[in-house]
Enzyme design. Sequence first.
Site, short mmCIF file in Angstrom:
data_model
loop_
_atom_site.label_atom_id
_atom_site.label_comp_id
_atom_site.label_asym_id
_atom_site.label_seq_id
_atom_site.Cartn_x
_atom_site.Cartn_y
_atom_site.Cartn_z
CB CYS A 1 8.39 3.03 58.89
SG CYS A 1 8.99 1.93 60.19
CB CYS B 1 13.33 3.17 57.86
SG CYS B 1 12.12 1.87 58.13
CB CYS C 1 10.72 0.84 62.87
SG CYS C 1 12.20 0.76 61.86
CD GLU D 1 8.87 5.09 62.80
OE1 GLU D 1 9.36 4.09 63.38
OE2 GLU D 1 9.56 6.02 62.35
CG ASN E 1 13.40 1.35 68.69
OD1 ASN E 1 12.97 1.82 69.74
ND2 ASN E 1 14.63 1.52 68.28
CD GLU F 1 17.79 -1.98 68.43
OE1 GLU F 1 18.74 -2.41 69.13
OE2 GLU F 1 17.80 -0.87 67.88
N1 THU Z 1 14.14 2.97 64.05
C1 THU Z 1 12.82 3.19 64.31
O1 THU Z 1 12.24 2.60 65.23
N2 THU Z 1 12.16 4.07 63.53
C2 THU Z 1 12.73 4.79 62.52
O2 THU Z 1 12.04 5.58 61.87
C3 THU Z 1 14.15 4.62 62.20
C4 THU Z 1 14.87 3.61 62.99
C5 THU Z 1 14.87 2.05 64.92
C6 THU Z 1 15.29 0.76 64.30
C7 THU Z 1 16.45 0.38 65.20
O3 THU Z 1 15.93 -0.28 66.37
C8 THU Z 1 17.04 1.70 65.63
O4 THU Z 1 16.03 2.67 65.39
C9 THU Z 1 18.31 2.09 64.89
O5 THU Z 1 18.12 2.01 63.52
#
Ligand code: THU
Length: 160
Positions: free
Chosen positions: A114, A111, A72, A74, A61, A63
Amino acid sequence: MEHLAICTDMKVYSYDELTADDRALIEAAKAATATSYVPYSHFSVGAAARLKDGTVVSGSNQENAAYPSGLCAERTTLFYANAQYPNMPVETLAVAARTEKDFIADPIPPCGACRQVMLEVENRYGQSMRVLLYGRDRIYEIEKAANLLPLSFNSASMED
Ligand code: THU
């Protein structure tokens, strides 16, 4: 009035029950958490995709100060796989997540966005994409991405 129930299913494994290939893919997803950029959530997610020819690609991920601009693990991984190997179906996607302390005990549920992208990858190649969700205590195996998104919107939804 009609009541429709949509069911889905998955398998629950302990780490020891997994095949060596699946363990290796999960280890790649765990290792990918180290490349996450998470100054806001401090929650590191890694994903690893095994392609049909055995190639493994991974991502994490990423940000952004403008929160919705982040992505994310995925989607980072699947978009990278599709951009680098556009003709290669994705057979299995493994996902792992950790706090600053440790990997989480229960598998991380992807999420909604994804799940939608996973479904598109599956439909694009006309081949099931298995999903392995890692947790310290148990691992979920979902046979195909469609099982993660019942009642999905897809290209067929636009047909009359
Ligand atoms: N996140 C993911 O990378 N994958 C998921 O399936 C759920 C959430 C990340 C997004 C963000 O950078 C952090 O987790 C908190 O939500």
